[in-house]
Design an enzyme around this catalytic site. Structure first.
Site, PDB file in Angstrom:
ATOM      1  N   ASP A  63       0.848  -1.199   0.000  1.00  0.00           N
ATOM      2  CA  ASP A  63       0.000   0.000   0.000  1.00  0.00           C
ATOM      3  C   ASP A  63       0.879   1.244   0.000  1.00  0.00           C
ATOM      4  OD1 ASP A  63      -2.265  -1.487   0.240  1.00  0.00           O
ATOM      5  OD2 ASP A  63      -2.318  -1.363   2.441  1.00  0.00           O
ATOM      6  N   ASP A  69       0.826   7.741   8.405  1.00  0.00           N
ATOM      7  CA  ASP A  69       1.156   6.358   8.791  1.00  0.00           C
ATOM      8  C   ASP A  69       2.586   6.291   9.309  1.00  0.00           C
ATOM      9  OD1 ASP A  69      -0.931   6.313   6.892  1.00  0.00           O
ATOM     10  OD2 ASP A  69      -0.530   4.224   6.395  1.00  0.00           O
ATOM     11  N   ASP A 110      -0.445  -1.991  14.734  1.00  0.00           N
ATOM     12  CA  ASP A 110      -0.863  -1.333  13.491  1.00  0.00           C
ATOM     13  C   ASP A 110      -0.935   0.146  13.870  1.00  0.00           C
ATOM     14  OD1 ASP A 110      -2.087  -0.215  11.327  1.00  0.00           O
ATOM     15  OD2 ASP A 110      -3.820  -1.548  11.307  1.00  0.00           O
ATOM     16  N   LEU A 112      -1.421   2.966  12.387  1.00  0.00           N
ATOM     17  CA  LEU A 112      -2.530   3.799  11.924  1.00  0.00           C
ATOM     18  C   LEU A 112      -3.491   2.946  11.110  1.00  0.00           C
ATOM     19  CD1 LEU A 112      -3.012   6.715  12.650  1.00  0.00           C
ATOM     20  CD2 LEU A 112      -2.594   7.257  10.272  1.00  0.00           C
ATOM     21  N   ASP A 113      -4.501   2.455  11.811  1.00  0.00           N
ATOM     22  CA  ASP A 113      -5.501   1.608  11.145  1.00  0.00           C
ATOM     23  C   ASP A 113      -6.554   2.477  10.453  1.00  0.00           C
ATOM     24  OD1 ASP A 113      -7.030  -0.915  10.683  1.00  0.00           O
ATOM     25  OD2 ASP A 113      -8.489   0.153  11.915  1.00  0.00           O
TER      26      ASP A 113
END
Ligand code: F6P
Ligand code: MN
Length: 337
Positions: A63, A69, A110, A112-113
């Site tokens: 991604d 992020d 994670d 920044l989900d």
């Protein structure tokens, strides 16, 4: 105990858990401090430098990373240097990072989900699980992350939404702490959440309908058939597209979240990551009386029992109201053709 601070709650927890309580509390408080900082970046929105758009680099999944992020990841990595964490295993970094060989805990994160929602002013979050280190973290850093989710000592997530909140379990129920700017602290707002067993609300990205298995399609077809269909009730559908937000709704009022595997390239096991997404959320769901299963052909393997083979592995995930998850399992199970 509603109204008490996270620090006070953790003090009590640490007192009754002589082995890991103090260290785990320290890690949770370190995460909470950092989440306040990340929330500041999120709050600045398009006015802040973190929203400069795609950065050009890619994460382990290919991604495109947004600035935010990377910023969140950098901040949490730094924050974990100051607490008893040996290993940092992040969605944004291919391999676990060794922080301190002599410490006893590993954090799966994670940072920044809900990244597809970053620019849209919709809730996003930080998901984490805290695990005991297995063996020498310098020799075999991966091993500590290849434990089943049932080994998590604590897990949860911060949500950067209308309220900054921490949803957390240290193994004695699932609780929500809402950040109060007035008190400059996370305050216990919901103690021992209980997900209603029954529900008539599901969350799934229905745009993948044509890519699902026949079994998955039949479950949704039957929900859509409403009161005159086999399920004999009308269902509502909700899909925020941030796991943290969809999970929050389910914890508060029930429902099920489903991200099955599908026929798209790379989606055989769905989209969610076992170690730092499914496992933390599954612990929260179970500790709130709900269920969390792998929704594949085998039908109903408990997520928390699965032994991961890889830090970034995906898993077909369904969690939420226990009676509805049991019903979904019947659709997916081997005996249903
Ligand atoms: O981290 C993955 C994620 O962003 C989750 O927060 C969310 O539940 C899911 O992806 C949404 O996937 P999709 O965009 O395929 O609906
Ligand atoms: Mn995510």
């Amino acid at each position: 105990m509603t109204g008490s601070s996270l620090a006070a709650f953790l003090e009590e927890y640490a007192a009754s858990n002589p082995k890991d309580g103090e260290a785990v509390s320290e890690i949770l408080l370190g995460l909470a401090k950092c989440a306040e900082q990340v929330r500041d970046y999120v709050n600045q929105g398009a006015l802040g430098s973190a929203f400069a758009g795609a950065k050009g680099s890619t994460n382990a999944d290919g991604d495109t990373q947004k600035e935010l992020d990377v910023l969140a990841d950098d901040n949490f990595l730094d924050a974990m240097r100051a607490v008893p964490v040996a290993l940092y295993g992040s969605e944004e970094i291919n391999n676990p990072v060794l922080l301190d060989r002599n410490k006893k805990y590993a954090i799966a994160i994670d940072p920044l989900d809900g990244s597809s929602n970053i620019d849209t002013n919709v809730s996003i979050g930080t998901i984490f699980g805290i695990l005991p280190v297995i063996g020498d973290p310098a020799e075999h850093p991966e091993n500590s992350f290849l434990q089943p989710g049932s080994s998590q000592l604590a897990a949860g997530y911060f949500i950067y939404g209308p309220q900054l909140a921490l949803v957390v379990s240290v193994g004695n129920g699932t609780h929500i702490f809402v950040y109060s700017a007035r008190s400059n602290a996370f305050i216990l707002a919901y103690e021992n959440l209980k997900i209603p067993q029954q529900t008539s609300e599901y969350g799934i990205n229905a745009s993948n309908y044509n890519e699902w298995s026949d079994k998955q399609r039949r479950y949704i077809d039957d929900c859509l058939a409403g009161a005159s269909g086999p399920r004999q009730k009308k269902f509502n559908m909700r899909w925020v597209g941030s796991l943290v937000a969809d999970a929050y709704r389910i914890l508060i009022r029930g429902g099920v979240f489903i991200y099955p595997g599908d026929k798209r390239k790379g989606y055989a096991n769905g989209r969610l990551r076992l170690v730092y997404e499914a496992n933390p959320v599954s612990l929260l769901a179970e500790q709130a009386g709900g269920a969390a299963v792998c929704c594949d052909e085998e039908g109903g393997r408990r997520i928390l029992d699965i032994i991961p083979t890889e830090l970034h592995q995906r898993i077909p995930l369904a969690f939420g109201s226990s009676a509805e998850i049991a019903c979904l399992e019947q659709y997916h199970g081997k005996n249903n053709t």
